[in-house]
Design a protein around this motif. Structure first.
Motif, PDB file in Angstrom:
ATOM      1  N   SER A  17      42.233  47.659  33.313  1.00  0.00           N
ATOM      2  CA  SER A  17      42.004  47.421  34.742  1.00  0.00           C
ATOM      3  C   SER A  17      40.524  47.209  35.021  1.00  0.00           C
ATOM      4  O   SER A  17      39.664  47.874  34.428  1.00  0.00           O
ATOM      5  N   GLU A  18      40.234  46.286  35.913  1.00  0.00           N
ATOM      6  CA  GLU A  18      38.854  45.869  36.182  1.00  0.00           C
ATOM      7  C   GLU A  18      37.933  47.055  36.478  1.00  0.00           C
ATOM      8  O   GLU A  18      36.813  47.122  35.982  1.00  0.00           O
ATOM      9  N   LYS A  68      45.884  50.825  32.527  1.00  0.00           N
ATOM     10  CA  LYS A  68      45.947  50.368  33.917  1.00  0.00           C
ATOM     11  C   LYS A  68      45.818  51.538  34.874  1.00  0.00           C
ATOM     12  O   LYS A  68      46.364  52.623  34.651  1.00  0.00           O
ATOM     13  N   ASP A 109      47.664  49.062  40.092  1.00  0.00           N
ATOM     14  CA  ASP A 109      47.002  47.805  39.723  1.00  0.00           C
ATOM     15  C   ASP A 109      48.006  46.904  38.992  1.00  0.00           C
ATOM     16  O   ASP A 109      48.449  47.214  37.893  1.00  0.00           O
ATOM     17  N   LYS A 137      47.348  43.480  38.650  1.00  0.00           N
ATOM     18  CA  LYS A 137      46.638  42.219  38.462  1.00  0.00           C
ATOM     19  C   LYS A 137      47.042  41.500  37.175  1.00  0.00           C
ATOM     20  O   LYS A 137      47.221  40.282  37.151  1.00  0.00           O
ATOM     21  N   ASN A 138      47.202  42.248  36.081  1.00  0.00           N
ATOM     22  CA  ASN A 138      47.493  41.622  34.787  1.00  0.00           C
ATOM     23  C   ASN A 138      48.981  41.629  34.450  1.00  0.00           C
ATOM     24  O   ASN A 138      49.351  41.250  33.333  1.00  0.00           O
TER      25      ASN A 138
END
Length: 560
Positions: A268-269, A317, A321, A323-324
Motif C-alpha cells: 500500500s502506498e 495492504k 485500501d 487500489k491494487n
C-alpha cells in the motif's frame, strides 16, 4: 495471513515441514537462543539473537527516549538528519515517511556518499534547528563516520564550539569507536544499544525507536502491537496455525526451493517505504552459500504475461485500501503464488517488523543457511579501501581500462563493442525468463528525477526480457542487497551507472581539523569499482557505464 495458489504438491511439503518444525522443536529452541538451529558454530549467531527480546529491552529506555524527545522539541529543533547506512537507517526512514507527516520534527536520512547528496543536505538544513544523529552499530562504518566528520566540522564553522555539541547525538554499540568519538566531541547524547542485535534486525531497538519517537510515533502503541506478534511467534504444537511468522518463513523457504525465489512486494502506498527495510532483511539474511531469496521492491505492477514462473508475490495492504486489487486478482487468476497480510493501520508495522524478522530466521533454518552473518559484504569494502589507499599515496584514482571510451562515457565490460548503443542489448541478451534478474546499480545522486527515469528503464527491461528487476543507489544497496548479489546462485546481471559530479565535497581526515586526503566523489567512485571487482571475483555478470557529462541527459536517453 492469506495464501493463494499454493499447489497440492507444495501444500503436502508444507505440512511435512511443519511436522519437522515440531519434531526438531525449532520454535522452542529459537526462543531459548539455541544457535544450533542454524549452525554448529556459534560465531555471529549466539551474539546476534538479542532481537528476540527487543520489545522488553527497548521498553526499559522509554523514559530516557521520551525525555530526550521532549528536550529536543522544547529547544525548537524542527529537523533531524540521520547519518547512517543499512540497518541503522532503513527503519528510521520508514518511521519518518510513514508516521512523520504531522509530527513536530521532520526526519531525513543521508545514506549516499554522492557529493551532490551531501551538499544538498548541507544547504537544505539550518544547523540552528537541526539535530544530527550519527547511527552505526559497529561505530566504524566508513560512510557514517565520513558524514559525521563532514557535518560536525560544517556545523562547527557555522555555530561555533559552544553550540555545535548540542546538535549531535549518537546511537551505537557499547565500546564502539563512535562511542569514544562522541565522548571526545561532547555529543549531547549517546544512546548505547544492546550489542547482541544485528543491524538489519534492529528496527525495534534504539536504532529504530529513538528516531521513531522524535518524529512523533506513539512508541507505546507500536510496542503493544509488536508484543502481540512476539507472543504469537512462540506458538507451537496445536496452536501453530496462529504463528504466522513461522508459517510464513517455512513457506518462503519452500517456495525458494521450488525455484520461486523472486519475492515481489506489492505494498500500500502509505507504507511503501517498508519495502526497502524488507529488502535488506531478506536479501542480506538469505543470500549466501549459493542460495538466496531476491526481494523485488518498487517494481511496476505489470500484467501476468510479463512475469516468469520464478515469482512469488507478497501483498501488504492497509485495511480498506483496494487500489491494487484488480492487479492482484489478475495475478491470482494467472496462478501465481501470493501471500497477503492486511494491516489494521500504520501501527501494525510494529507487528510486521517482528513478523518478518522471525519469518526470515525460520526461512534460514529451512534453507540450511545462517541468516545472521554477511560473509561477502567485506569483499567490496576491502577492494574499495585498496583503491582509496592507492589514491592517497599517488594522488590518482587507479581504475581498470575501459573497453569502450567516448567523450560522453566509458564502458567497462568483458566484451569489446564497436557501437555503444549495442552494449546493453548485447549484455541483456543473456537474460533467461524464470531464472535471471537484472540489478540496476546507480552510483549517482538519488534524486527523485533520476529515480523516476531509472524506474522507466527498469520497466522497459521487465517488459522486454520478462525477468525480475531491482534498482539500488550506491553505496546504500551495498548494505542491503550487496550480500545477496555475491552470495546467491549467480543468476543476476548487474548494470552499474557511475557519474562524475561537477561539485565535490572534502571529507575531513579528523573532526575539528580541515585537512582532507579524500573527497566524497573519490569515495563513491572507489566503492563502485570495488563492488564491480567483487562481483567479477564471484563470477557475476556486470557491466559498468561511467557517464562523463550530464547524467540526467544520459538517463533520459537510456534505452534497450
Amino acid at each position: 495471513m492469506k495464501t493463494f495458489n499454493i499447489t497440492d504438491e507444495i501444500e503436502n511439503k508444507y505440512r511435512n515441514s511443519i511436522q519437522r518444525l515440531f519434531n526438531e522443536n525449532i520454535i522452542e529452541r529459537i526462543w531459548k537462543k539455541d544457535y544450533t538451529v542454524w549452525n554448529n558454530d556459534p560465531t555471529e549467531i549466539s551474539n546476534r539473537l538479542g532481537w528476540l527480546d527487543c520489545t522488553s529491552v527497548t521498553r526499559k529506555a522509554f523514559d530516557e527516549i521520551h525525555s530526550f524527545t521532549d528536550e529536543i522539541i522544547s529547544e525548537g529543533i524542527s529537523d533531524v538528519l540521520l547519518l547512517g547506512m543499512g540497518g541503522s537507517s532503513l527503519a528510521p526512514e520508514v518511521f519518518g515517511h510513514v508516521f512523520g507527516e504531522n509530527g513536530k520534527i521532520k526526519l531525513s536520512v543521508l545514506d549516499s556518499t554522492h557529493p551532490e547528496a551531501v551538499l544538498e543536505k548541507t544547504s537544505n538544513y539550518d544547523p540552528e534547528r537541526t539535530l544530527y544523529i550519527v547511527s552505526t552499530k559497529s561505530g566504524g562504518t566508513v560512510e557514517t563516520i565520513s558524514f559525521m566528520k563532514y557535518f560536525y566540522n560544517s556545523v562547527l564553522n557555522k555555530l561555533g564550539k559552544q553550540k555545535v555539541t548540542r546538535h549531535f547525538a549518537a546511537i551505537t554499540d557499547p565500546g564502539s569507536g563512535l562511542e569514544q568519538m562522541a565522548k571526545d566531541l561532547r555529543f549531547r547524547k549517546i544512546f548505547l544499544n544492546d550489542p547482541n542485535i544485528g543491524g538489519r534486525f534492529s528496527a525495534l531497538s534504539l536504532f529504530g525507536i529513538v528516531p521513531a519517537s522524535l518524529v512523533g510515533v506513539d512508541i507505546e502503541k507500536l510496542f503493544i502491537r509488536a508484543d502481540s506478534e512476539v507472543l504469537l511467534s512462540k506458538k507451537s504444537g496445536y496452536e501453530i496455525e496462529r504463528n504466522n511468522a513461522a508459517l510464513f518463513g517455512i513457506l518462503l523457504g519452500m517456495l525458494t526451493e521450488q525455484k520461486k525465489d523472486k519475492l515481489t512486494l506489492i505494498i500500500s502506498e502509505k507504507i511503501r517505504p517498508f519495502g526497502a527495510w524488507i529488502e535488506q532483511l531478506v536479501a542480506e539474511s538469505t543470500g549466501k552459500n549459493n542460495k538466496g531469496i531476491l526481494p523485488v521492491d518498487l517494481e511496476e505492477i505489470m500484467n501476468p504475461e510479463y512475469y516468469g514462473d520464478d515469482r512469488v508475490f507478497v501483498h501488504l495492504k492497509l485495511k480498506g485500501d483496494s487500489k491494487n486489487q484488480t492487479k492482484i486478482e489478475k495475478l491470482i487468476e494467472a496462478g501465481f503464488p501470493l501471500i497477503e497480510f492486511e494491516l489494521e493501520d500504520i501501527y501494525d508495522l510494529g507487528k510486521q517488523f517482528f513478523l518478518w524478522e522471525f519469518a526470515t530466521s525460520i526461512a534460514g533454518w529451512y534453507m540450511g543457511i545462517q541468516p545472521f552473518d554477511q560473509p561477502n559484504v567485506e569483499q567490496a569494502k576491502v577492494i574499495a579501501r585498496k583503491i582509496l589507499k592507492d589514491y592517497q599515496e599517488s594522488g590518482k584514482l587507479i581504475l581498470p581500462e575501459p573497453t569502450y571510451s567516448s567523450d560522453e562515457f566509458n564502458i567497462y565490460s568483458v566484451e569489446k563493442f564497436e557501437k555503444a548503443e549495442e552494449v546493453l542489448s548485447s549484455f541483456l541478451s543473456e537474460c533467461v525468463s524464470g531464472k535471471s534478474y537484472v540489478s540496476i546499480q546507480a552510483y549517482i545522486n538519488p534524486a527523485p528525477e533520476s529515480f523516476a527515469l531509472l524506474q522507466n528503464f527498469r520497466a522497459e527491461v521487465l517488459k522486454k526480457y520478462k525477468v525480475a528487476t531491482t534498482l539500488g543507489f550506491g553505496p546504500r544497496f551495498l548494505h542491503s542487497t550487496g550480500q545477496l548479489h555475491k552470495g546467491d546462485s549467480g543468476n543476476g546481471l548487474f548494470i552499474q551507472i557511475v557519474d562524475n559530479p561537477e561539485e565535490d565535497a572534502a571529507i575531513p581526515d579528523n573532526p575539528l581539523e580541515n585537512n582532507s586526503s579524500v573527497s566524497f566523489g573519490i569515495l563513491i567512485k572507489a566503492q563502485a569499482f570495488g563492488d564491480r571487482q567483487a562481483l567479477i571475483d564471484n563470477k557475476r555478470k556486470v557491466i559498468t557505464v561511467e557517464v562523463k557529462r550530464n547524467i540526467k541527459e544520459f538517463l533520459k536517453n537510456l534505452q534497450i
